[in-house]
Write a protein that holds these residues in place. Structure first.
Motif, PDB file in Angstrom:
ATOM      1  N   UNK A 102       0.921  -1.222  -0.017  1.00 32.11           N
ATOM      2  CA  UNK A 102       0.059   0.085  -0.071  1.00 32.11           C
ATOM      3  C   UNK A 102       0.844   1.263   0.009  1.00 32.11           C
ATOM      4  N   UNK A 103       2.100   1.177   0.316  1.00 35.57           N
ATOM      5  CA  UNK A 103       2.977   2.521   0.460  1.00 35.57           C
ATOM      6  C   UNK A 103       3.180   2.746  -0.825  1.00 35.57           C
ATOM      7  N   UNK A 104       3.453   2.098  -1.923  1.00 40.83           N
ATOM      8  CA  UNK A 104       3.616   2.376  -3.639  1.00 40.83           C
ATOM      9  C   UNK A 104       2.628   2.017  -4.277  1.00 40.83           C
ATOM     10  N   UNK A 105       1.735   1.156  -3.998  1.00 39.56           N
ATOM     11  CA  UNK A 105       0.750   0.705  -5.007  1.00 39.56           C
ATOM     12  C   UNK A 105       1.224  -0.580  -5.697  1.00 39.56           C
ATOM     13  N   UNK A 106       2.306  -1.013  -5.343  1.00 37.77           N
ATOM     14  CA  UNK A 106       2.712  -2.527  -6.036  1.00 37.77           C
ATOM     15  C   UNK A 106       1.529  -3.401  -5.750  1.00 37.77           C
ATOM     16  N   UNK A 107       1.007  -4.337  -6.835  1.00 38.16           N
ATOM     17  CA  UNK A 107      -0.066  -5.092  -6.472  1.00 38.16           C
ATOM     18  C   UNK A 107       0.163  -6.213  -7.503  1.00 38.16           C
ATOM     19  N   UNK A 108       0.212  -7.242  -6.998  1.00 41.66           N
ATOM     20  CA  UNK A 108       0.674  -8.768  -7.713  1.00 41.66           C
ATOM     21  C   UNK A 108      -0.448  -9.714  -7.293  1.00 41.66           C
ATOM     22  N   UNK A 109      -0.805 -10.816  -8.354  1.00 43.19           N
ATOM     23  CA  UNK A 109      -1.424 -11.868  -7.864  1.00 43.19           C
ATOM     24  C   UNK A 109      -0.446 -13.145  -8.063  1.00 43.19           C
TER      25      UNK A 109
END
Length: 146
Positions: free
Chosen positions: A36-43
């Motif tokens: 959440x601090x930088x928006x990285x998002x993986x599945x």
């Protein structure tokens, strides 16, 4: 220790040509990881059979470090037992914290190129996103099987 040029080449290669950034249709272990601090998002999607990770992939978006790190992680853990994958995650975590160095890091192969992230506190969460997601996924799966 790897020099900065080699680090940049590995990082760039894993970003421009990620081997594992795709949908894995027959995955039986799936978990979303978010920084959440930088928006990285993986599945993260893994296929596990008889305690061995036989395939893996990821989809999502994020910075170069997060995307390259999860791609390198998948290179390492495919073909390994869940226990071996968790040992690699522990070694990677200790490397990022500056607690593991030198020959001890050899099992991490290309992921050793991220060792200097330990000197960039703001990027640590980026580097460990895939690894922490994998640990959480395997730990949740182990709890289900108790």
């Amino acid at each position: 220790m790897m020099n900065n040029t080699f680090y940049n080449e590995i990082l760039t290669d894993h970003n421009l040509h990620p081997a594992h950034k795709k949908k894995l249709e027959d995955a039986n272990l799936v978990l979303e990881g978010v920084n959440p601090s930088c928006g990285d998002d993986i599945i993260l999607e893994l296929k596990e059979e008889n305690g061995v990770i036989t395939d893996g992939a990821f989809v999502g978006s994020g910075c170069a470090i997060s995307q390259a790190s999860v791609d390198m992680m998948l290179e390492l853990i495919i073909g390994k037992t869940k226990e071996e994958a968790l040992q690699l995650a522990d070694l990677f975590s200790r490397m990022i914290k500056g607690e593991a160095k030198g020959d001890e890091l050899e099992p991490l192969e290309e992921a050793m190129s991220l060792a200097d992230i330990s000197k960039m506190p703001a990027r640590v969460k980026c580097a460990v996103l895939g690894w922490h997601t994998m640990e959480e996924l395997l730990e949740k799966e182990a709890e289900k099987n108790l």
